[in-house]
Write an enzyme that holds these catalytic residues in place. Structure first.
Site, mmCIF file in Angstrom:
data_model
loop_
_atom_site.group_PDB
_atom_site.id
_atom_site.type_symbol
_atom_site.label_atom_id
_atom_site.label_comp_id
_atom_site.label_asym_id
_atom_site.label_seq_id
_atom_site.Cartn_x
_atom_site.Cartn_y
_atom_site.Cartn_z
ATOM 1 N N TYR A 16 0.815 -0.873 -0.122
ATOM 2 C CA TYR A 16 -0.034 0.072 -0.033
ATOM 3 C C TYR A 16 0.765 1.295 -0.117
ATOM 4 O O TYR A 16 0.419 2.338 0.131
ATOM 5 C CB TYR A 16 -0.792 0.007 1.253
ATOM 6 C CG TYR A 16 -1.971 -0.986 1.065
ATOM 7 C CD1 TYR A 16 -2.263 -1.956 0.059
ATOM 8 C CD2 TYR A 16 -3.134 -0.922 1.690
ATOM 9 C CE1 TYR A 16 -3.238 -2.652 -0.185
ATOM 10 C CE2 TYR A 16 -4.320 -1.726 1.620
ATOM 11 C CZ TYR A 16 -4.139 -2.510 0.572
ATOM 12 O OH TYR A 16 -5.274 -3.567 0.462
ATOM 13 N N LYS A 58 3.405 -14.643 4.934
ATOM 14 C CA LYS A 58 3.641 -15.450 3.834
ATOM 15 C C LYS A 58 5.253 -15.890 3.543
ATOM 16 O O LYS A 58 5.396 -15.727 2.397
ATOM 17 C CB LYS A 58 2.984 -14.965 2.765
ATOM 18 C CG LYS A 58 2.574 -15.685 1.334
ATOM 19 C CD LYS A 58 1.759 -17.011 1.815
ATOM 20 C CE LYS A 58 1.868 -17.833 0.280
ATOM 21 N NZ LYS A 58 0.893 -19.233 0.740
ATOM 22 N N ASP A 81 -2.737 -17.943 4.421
ATOM 23 C CA ASP A 81 -3.983 -18.515 3.792
ATOM 24 C C ASP A 81 -4.592 -19.582 4.584
ATOM 25 O O ASP A 81 -5.789 -19.854 4.683
ATOM 26 C CB ASP A 81 -3.425 -19.310 2.449
ATOM 27 C CG ASP A 81 -1.912 -19.810 2.416
ATOM 28 O OD1 ASP A 81 -1.435 -19.345 3.009
ATOM 29 O OD2 ASP A 81 -1.725 -21.077 1.880
ATOM 30 N N ASP A 130 -5.916 -5.837 5.707
ATOM 31 C CA ASP A 130 -6.983 -5.299 4.849
ATOM 32 C C ASP A 130 -8.040 -6.167 4.621
ATOM 33 O O ASP A 130 -9.345 -6.184 4.731
ATOM 34 C CB ASP A 130 -6.609 -4.587 3.849
ATOM 35 C CG ASP A 130 -7.663 -3.619 3.101
ATOM 36 O OD1 ASP A 130 -8.757 -3.560 3.812
ATOM 37 O OD2 ASP A 130 -7.251 -3.208 1.982
ATOM 38 N N ASP A 166 -11.801 -7.817 6.931
ATOM 39 C CA ASP A 166 -13.029 -7.853 6.261
ATOM 40 C C ASP A 166 -13.725 -9.144 6.451
ATOM 41 O O ASP A 166 -15.096 -9.312 6.710
ATOM 42 C CB ASP A 166 -13.070 -7.364 4.925
ATOM 43 C CG ASP A 166 -12.930 -5.986 4.806
ATOM 44 O OD1 ASP A 166 -12.620 -5.236 5.688
ATOM 45 O OD2 ASP A 166 -13.448 -5.302 3.657
#
Length: 333
Positions: free
Chosen positions: A127, A172, A205, A229, A233
């Site tokens: 970002y 990750k 994941d 982010d 959600d």
């Protein structure tokens, strides 16, 4: 003279509805504040050619905290000169910690006994918006620094020690050992020095699957910007959706508190928006300011209305913004 000065930025779309509703609730709760109204967002950019005017910087810097409503970020190619207001404010004021609590609320289809917090590094990762195009090839840089990773790791560890002393570092690094590895290992090096903290790691994941299968296993989770982010959600979907999801953007000096949802242009101006997320963002702000008593009263009033009704349409009810806000104010009494 009021005890606090609060900057209110409605932003775009339903921000013009949820922020005034939140102010009504704070007033009813007896929160002693003077409000400074400021502007920012896509609508302001279309009219004035900038997303955030100098007057808004002045307002943020001269107040104790900021409540932000909602921001529109147009998809695809951005207009020349446009920048996302909330992302820009996070960067400008060093609001490195994005704190997104997820807690079971008395709404339909909510998972039981969920009480976790996602701590998202708020200034780096993908970002940083460093993209470029070479013919048919697009490349985006990700930025991870040891300093920012240590800073967010310390913030998350301190938060975990105030709760159940459990911290999960989501990463990750199996695919991205340099960037994600730096993030994960820097945090682990810090948490080794925190006596009594139980720290674990989880690949992102798997974390997504585990949140759906067994969210009760988590307490505080810390991760890089994009992962936070997305997973925040997902977590909101476990307990009722974005209509009740709040977040805080916190740095060493400033704090900006906002609902997680977007500007919802499809329903803006119709009076049917759900102000819960904005009201709960105000609860986070109250805690940040140290007014824990008012925070608990407002939070309890919201829960009572969510349990007994009336509810807004996104939560299976029939009422609009004003009716829901009136009910929260009545519950406060």
């Amino acid at each position: 003279m009021a005890k606090y000065r609060i900057c209110l930025i409605e932003g775009d779309g339903i921000g013009h509805e949820v922020i005034p509703s939140t102010r009504r609730v704070l007033d009813a709760a007896g929160f002693d504040a003077e409000y400074v109204l400021a502007e920012a967002g896509y609508e302001y950019f279309l009219d004035h050619g900038t997303s955030v005017p100098q007057a808004t910087y002045d307002a943020v810097e001269s107040t104790d905290a900021t409540l932000f409503g909602a921001a529109t970020s147009p998809s695809g190619e951005k207009p020349a000169g446009f920048f996302g207001a909330i992302r820009h404010l996070r960067q400008k004021y060093g609001l490195y910690a994005n704190v997104r609590p997820t807690r079971t609320r008395p709404v339909p289809h909510s998972y039981e006994n969920v009480d976790l917090v996602i701590v998202r590094e708020n200034t780096q990762g993908l970002y940083v918006e460093q993209e470029r195009l070479y013919g048919d090839t697009a490349i985006a840089d990700t930025v991870i620094t040891r300093g920012a990773s240590e800073r967010i790791g310390k913030f998350a560890a301190d938060l975990a020690m105030k709760r159940s002393k459990r911290l999960t570092v989501v990463h990750k690094s199996n695919v991205l050992p340099v960037t994600q590895g730096l993030f994960m290992n820097t945090i682990l090096n810090h948490t080794k020095t925190v006596e009594g903290l139980n720290t674990s790691t989880m690949i992102v994941d798997n974390a997504a699957m585990q949140l759906v299968r067994n969210p009760q296993q988590f307490d505080v989770m810390v991760m890089t910007n994009m992962f936070g982010d997305i997973l925040s959600d997902l977590a909101a979907g476990l307990v009722g959706g974005l209509g009740i999801a709040a977040s805080g953007n916190v740095g060493d000096k400033f704090g900006i508190f906002e609902s997680v949802h977007g500007s919802a242009p499809d329903i803006a101006g119709q009076g049917i928006s759900n102000p819960t997320a904005s009201i709960l963002a105000a609860v986070l702000m109250l805690d940040h300011l140290g007014d824990h008593e008012t925070a608990r009263r407002v939070d309890s009033a919201v829960n009572r209305v969510l349990a007994e009704g009336p509810r807004t349409r996104d939560l299976g009810g029939t009422v609009g913004n004003k009716e829901f806000t009136d009910a929260v104010i009545k519950a406060l009494a």
